[in-house]
Design an enzyme around this catalytic site. Structure first.
Site, PDB file in Angstrom:
ATOM      1  N   TYR A 195      35.537  30.954   0.227  1.00  0.00           N
ATOM      2  CA  TYR A 195      35.630  29.494   0.355  1.00  0.00           C
ATOM      3  C   TYR A 195      36.913  29.132   1.099  1.00  0.00           C
ATOM      4  CZ  TYR A 195      36.455  24.605  -0.527  1.00  0.00           C
ATOM      5  OH  TYR A 195      36.724  23.287  -0.345  1.00  0.00           O
ATOM      6  N   ARG A 225       0.809  -1.221   0.000  1.00  0.00           N
ATOM      7  CA  ARG A 225       0.000   0.000   0.000  1.00  0.00           C
ATOM      8  C   ARG A 225       0.848   1.280   0.000  1.00  0.00           C
ATOM      9  NH1 ARG A 225      -3.560  -2.457   4.858  1.00  0.00           N
ATOM     10  NH2 ARG A 225      -1.614  -3.652   5.028  1.00  0.00           N
ATOM     11  N   GLN A 264      11.391 -15.313   6.659  1.00  0.00           N
ATOM     12  CA  GLN A 264      10.084 -15.822   6.240  1.00  0.00           C
ATOM     13  C   GLN A 264       9.988 -15.612   4.729  1.00  0.00           C
ATOM     14  OE1 GLN A 264       6.673 -13.443   7.128  1.00  0.00           O
ATOM     15  NE2 GLN A 264       5.220 -15.118   6.951  1.00  0.00           N
ATOM     16  N   ARG A 272      30.349  22.620   5.398  1.00  0.00           N
ATOM     17  CA  ARG A 272      30.377  21.201   5.019  1.00  0.00           C
ATOM     18  C   ARG A 272      31.142  20.436   6.101  1.00  0.00           C
ATOM     19  NH1 ARG A 272      33.061  22.026  -0.351  1.00  0.00           N
ATOM     20  NH2 ARG A 272      33.215  19.742  -0.346  1.00  0.00           N
ATOM     21  N   ASN A 324      42.260  24.646  -3.126  1.00  0.00           N
ATOM     22  CA  ASN A 324      42.795  23.477  -2.415  1.00  0.00           C
ATOM     23  C   ASN A 324      42.841  22.226  -3.266  1.00  0.00           C
ATOM     24  OD1 ASN A 324      39.971  23.443  -2.470  1.00  0.00           O
ATOM     25  ND2 ASN A 324      39.852  22.124  -0.676  1.00  0.00           N
ATOM     26  N   TYR A 325      42.440  22.323  -4.520  1.00  0.00           N
ATOM     27  CA  TYR A 325      42.267  21.112  -5.326  1.00  0.00           C
ATOM     28  C   TYR A 325      42.830  21.350  -6.720  1.00  0.00           C
ATOM     29  CZ  TYR A 325      39.612  17.184  -7.387  1.00  0.00           C
ATOM     30  OH  TYR A 325      39.236  16.035  -8.017  1.00  0.00           O
ATOM     31  N   GLU A 328     -10.845  -8.808  10.911  1.00  0.00           N
ATOM     32  CA  GLU A 328     -10.177  -7.889   9.976  1.00  0.00           C
ATOM     33  C   GLU A 328     -11.219  -7.041   9.251  1.00  0.00           C
ATOM     34  OE1 GLU A 328      -6.789  -7.351   9.706  1.00  0.00           O
ATOM     35  OE2 GLU A 328      -7.051  -8.507  11.537  1.00  0.00           O
TER      36      GLU A 328
HETATM   37  C1  UD1 Z   1      -2.519  -5.932  11.067  1.00  0.00           C
HETATM   38  C2  UD1 Z   1      -3.568  -6.766  11.807  1.00  0.00           C
HETATM   39  C3  UD1 Z   1      -4.752  -5.870  12.134  1.00  0.00           C
HETATM   40  C4  UD1 Z   1      -4.294  -4.686  12.939  1.00  0.00           C
HETATM   41  C5  UD1 Z   1      -3.174  -3.916  12.231  1.00  0.00           C
HETATM   42  C6  UD1 Z   1      -2.569  -2.862  13.159  1.00  0.00           C
HETATM   43  C7  UD1 Z   1      -3.350  -9.037  10.909  1.00  0.00           C
HETATM   44  C8  UD1 Z   1      -3.941 -10.052  10.002  1.00  0.00           C
HETATM   45  N1  UD1 Z   1      -3.987  -7.863  10.959  1.00  0.00           N
HETATM   46  O1  UD1 Z   1      -3.080  -5.508   9.838  1.00  0.00           O
HETATM   47  O2  UD1 Z   1      -5.718  -6.606  12.882  1.00  0.00           O
HETATM   48  O3  UD1 Z   1      -5.379  -3.807  13.194  1.00  0.00           O
HETATM   49  O4  UD1 Z   1      -2.109  -4.822  11.863  1.00  0.00           O
HETATM   50  O5  UD1 Z   1      -1.589  -2.114  12.522  1.00  0.00           O
HETATM   51  O6  UD1 Z   1      -2.377  -9.311  11.551  1.00  0.00           O
HETATM   52  N2  UD1 Z   1       4.184  -9.327   8.129  1.00  0.00           N
HETATM   53  C9  UD1 Z   1       5.116 -10.341   8.094  1.00  0.00           C
HETATM   54  N3  UD1 Z   1       4.867 -11.442   7.343  1.00  0.00           N
HETATM   55  C10 UD1 Z   1       3.708 -11.604   6.649  1.00  0.00           C
HETATM   56  C11 UD1 Z   1       2.758 -10.555   6.700  1.00  0.00           C
HETATM   57  C12 UD1 Z   1       3.017  -9.436   7.454  1.00  0.00           C
HETATM   58  O7  UD1 Z   1       6.179 -10.240   8.711  1.00  0.00           O
HETATM   59  O8  UD1 Z   1       3.553 -12.653   6.003  1.00  0.00           O
HETATM   60  C13 UD1 Z   1       4.471  -8.124   8.919  1.00  0.00           C
HETATM   61  C14 UD1 Z   1       4.460  -6.853   8.092  1.00  0.00           C
HETATM   62  O9  UD1 Z   1       5.769  -6.594   7.581  1.00  0.00           O
HETATM   63  C15 UD1 Z   1       4.007  -5.804   9.086  1.00  0.00           C
HETATM   64  C16 UD1 Z   1       3.194  -6.588  10.093  1.00  0.00           C
HETATM   65  O10 UD1 Z   1       3.461  -7.967   9.874  1.00  0.00           O
HETATM   66  O11 UD1 Z   1       5.100  -5.205   9.742  1.00  0.00           O
HETATM   67  C17 UD1 Z   1       1.703  -6.324   9.941  1.00  0.00           C
HETATM   68  O12 UD1 Z   1       1.327  -6.586   8.595  1.00  0.00           O
HETATM   69  P1  UD1 Z   1       0.397  -5.586   7.795  1.00  0.00           P
HETATM   70  O13 UD1 Z   1       0.271  -6.091   6.413  1.00  0.00           O
HETATM   71  O14 UD1 Z   1       0.818  -4.184   7.994  1.00  0.00           O
HETATM   72  O15 UD1 Z   1      -0.989  -5.842   8.555  1.00  0.00           O
HETATM   73  P2  UD1 Z   1      -2.220  -4.835   8.655  1.00  0.00           P
HETATM   74  O16 UD1 Z   1      -3.042  -4.966   7.434  1.00  0.00           O
HETATM   75  O17 UD1 Z   1      -1.779  -3.499   9.035  1.00  0.00           O
HETATM   76 MG    MG Z   2       0.059  -2.603   9.096  1.00  0.00          MG
END
Ligand code: UD1
Ligand code: MG
Length: 494
Positions: free
Chosen positions: A380, A29, A87, A347, A400-401, A168
């Site tokens: 300068y 997003r 992951q 600088r 200087n250069y 969600e």
């Molecule tokens: C998530 C929550 C939502 C909450 C919101 C708050 C879930 C499903 N939803 O939504 O309930 O209100 O945060 O900000 O959890 N990430 C991973 N691996 C993945 C997917 C995500 O590490 O496979 C990490 C992302 O990098 C991020 C965090 O998890 O830092 C949250 O993911 P994001 O996609 O931002 O979730 P939201 O839609 O904001």
């Molecule tokens: Mg988020």
């Protein structure tokens, strides 16, 4: 390993605790080539803020789940003592948690945080852990009540204190969309209760992801205690999914930092226009005018004035320093009572000693300027070492250069460099010497000598009026010859 008993006392209680920061997502997003958690707000990357907020919890392990741009994310968090697990691919927040499992060792509890909610404060996390322990819960959610809850998962309450599910936004029923208590995605889990619940979660959503939030419903259904603790300051849970969210989070960070400096005795005019990075500090009765940026590790003494439009990065200012409007200062030290600007550019690697005065359109690089020395206009100074109480005239340039190497210029104490001089380095000007205005100095000037390197002036009386007469008479034949040309040509044609 902690050393003293006091440190043990501080550390021991959380040996059963691990931290998991979920930071593998791309951040679609944001529409960016940079992974979301590496975006900056409040002077740091999002994930760095979160690791720093967790540090004082003294957990046995801080685990960061990485995926998108994993090396760059690792390079930010590993120096802060965190370990990373990969992951790849990313199948959702629940999947991220499963990937982290092995790294959690024998931790009994885990505080889980998203990598995109950087305003969270240590005190709030401590309160969350305490509520979780005291409530003997399987999960404790940090929630918040927002006037506009859109974009967040909602907390569906079972009772005043307990929770039945997190839903969600995309899956809200009409009635549930009225709920304005949101899930911050910051939780404390009792791990032996989390793992079996997570194993039951299915990717029942349009992204086909495993949602950690669904484990909450599973636990609640099983009769486990799921609590939700409402954050005292709802701004702490703001997540950064869009550029607008990033701007809002940055705004809050900057506001907090300004408030910190103001309560330490700093005056900030039109505070909302002033940008200050987290590690900056300033002494009592310093005044910061509108539109100033204080960045990096800038340190400012007492009673300084930083006037409008100036940008200071990693600068170290003593007391009573004045930075006039629109100066740019990088990695330089300005001792007590120095005045620079307006429109000065420092600088990196300058040291201006006490009472130095640097004026408008003066640029310095890697130069040391001795006490009470002045360079007031259009100058300068690069790779220069200048003594005390010296005067550098308008338009002085250190050359200087040579296109290949940089060379030093050394100027002594009480030297007078006349305006529009070029000092071709390497060159030395001794104590008390004069350089005549308009000189090009290529040889050293000894102490108390005059260096003059310019053509001698000749004055020719009446020359100008004679020249004008000559030019006026020369005009007429010119016109005739113009007419003569075509005639010549036409003769040739015949
Ligand atoms: C998530 C929550 C939502 C909450 C919101 C708050 C879930 C499903 N939803 O939504 O309930 O209100 O945060 O900000 O959890 N990430 C991973 N691996 C993945 C997917 C995500 O590490 O496979 C990490 C992302 O990098 C991020 C965090 O998890 O830092 C949250 O993911 P994001 O996609 O931002 O979730 P939201 O839609 O904001
Ligand atoms: Mg988020």
């Amino acid at each position: 390993m902690p050393g003293t008993p006091a440190e043990w006392a501080e550390t021991m209680p959380n040996q059963d605790l691990a931290i998991v920061i979920l930071a593998a997502g791309k951040g679609t997003r944001l529409k960016s080539s940079l992974a979301k958690v590496l975006h900056r707000a409040g002077g740091r990357s999002l994930v760095e803020h979160i690791v720093r907020a967790c540090e004082p919890l003294k957990a046995r392990e801080v685990v960061v789940v990485v995926g998108h741009q994993s090396e760059q994310v690792g390079a930010v968090v590993e120096p802060l003592g965190a370990v990373t697990v990969l992951q790849q691919p990313q199948h959702g927040t629940g999947h991220a948690m499963q990937v982290a499992k092995r790294a959690l060792g024998r931790a009994k509890f885990a505080v889980v945080l998203p990598g995109d909610a950087p305003l969270i404060r240590t005190e709030t996390l401590k309160a969350l852990i305490t509520a979780h322990r005291n409530g003997d819960a399987a999960a404790t959610i940090l929630s918040a009540v927002l006037t506009d809850p859109s974009g967040y998962g909602r907390v569906v309450r079972k009772s005043e204190t307990t929770v039945s599910a997190i839903v969600e936004e995309s899956q809200l029923t009409g009635e549930q969309s009225e709920i304005n208590e949101i899930n911050s995605a910051i939780y404390c889990f009792t791990l032996e209760k989390l793992w079996p619940a997570l194993a039951k979660v299915k990717p029942n959503n349009k992204h086909r992801e495993l949602y950690l939030t669904d484990a909450i419903g599973v636990m609640s259904l099983k009769g486990e205690t799921v609590l939700a603790q409402v954050a005292a300051d709802s701004r702490e849970v703001l997540g950064c999914n869009t550029r607008a969210d990033l701007a809002e989070v940055d705004r809050v960070f900057r506001e907090w930092k300004r408030a910190e400096l103001m309560s330490a005795g700093v005056t900030i005019q039109l505070p909302e226009t002033v940008l200050i990075d987290p590690e900056v500090n300033a002494g009592e009765d310093t005044v910061i005018e509108p539109g100033v940026q204080l960045l990096g590790k800038t340190k400012i003494g007492a009673r300084c004035t930083i006037r409008t439009g100036s940008v200071l990065t990693d600068a170290a200012l003593g007391d009573d320093v004045i930075v006039e409007p629109h100066c740019v200062v990088a990695q330089s030290r300005l001792d007590d009572r120095v005045i620079i600007g307006p429109f000065a550019r420092l600088r990196p690697d300058n040291h201006l000693k006490a009472d130095v005065r640097i004026g408008n359109f003066v640029e310095l690089k890697k130069s040391t300027v001795g006490e009470g020395t002045k360079a007031m206009h259009l100058t300068y100074l690069g790779d220069a070492k200048i003594g005390t109480k010296t005067n550098i005239g308008a338009g002085t340039i250190t050359c200087n250069y040579d296109g290949f190497h940089k060379y030093p210029t050394t100027i002594g104490n009480k030297v007078f460099v006349g305006s529009d001089s070029t000092l071709v380095a390497p060159v030395r000007i001794g104590d008390g010497a004069y350089v005549a205005a308009g000189s090009t100095i290529t040889d050293n000037v000894p102490a108390d000598a005059l260096g003059i390197g310019r053509g001698r002036q000749a004055t020719k009386p009446g020359w100008a009026s004679k020249k004008r007469r000559e030019l006026a008479t020369a005009e007429k034949p010119k016109k005739k010859s113009k007419r003569a040309k075509p005639r010549k040509k036409s003769r040739r044609r015949r």
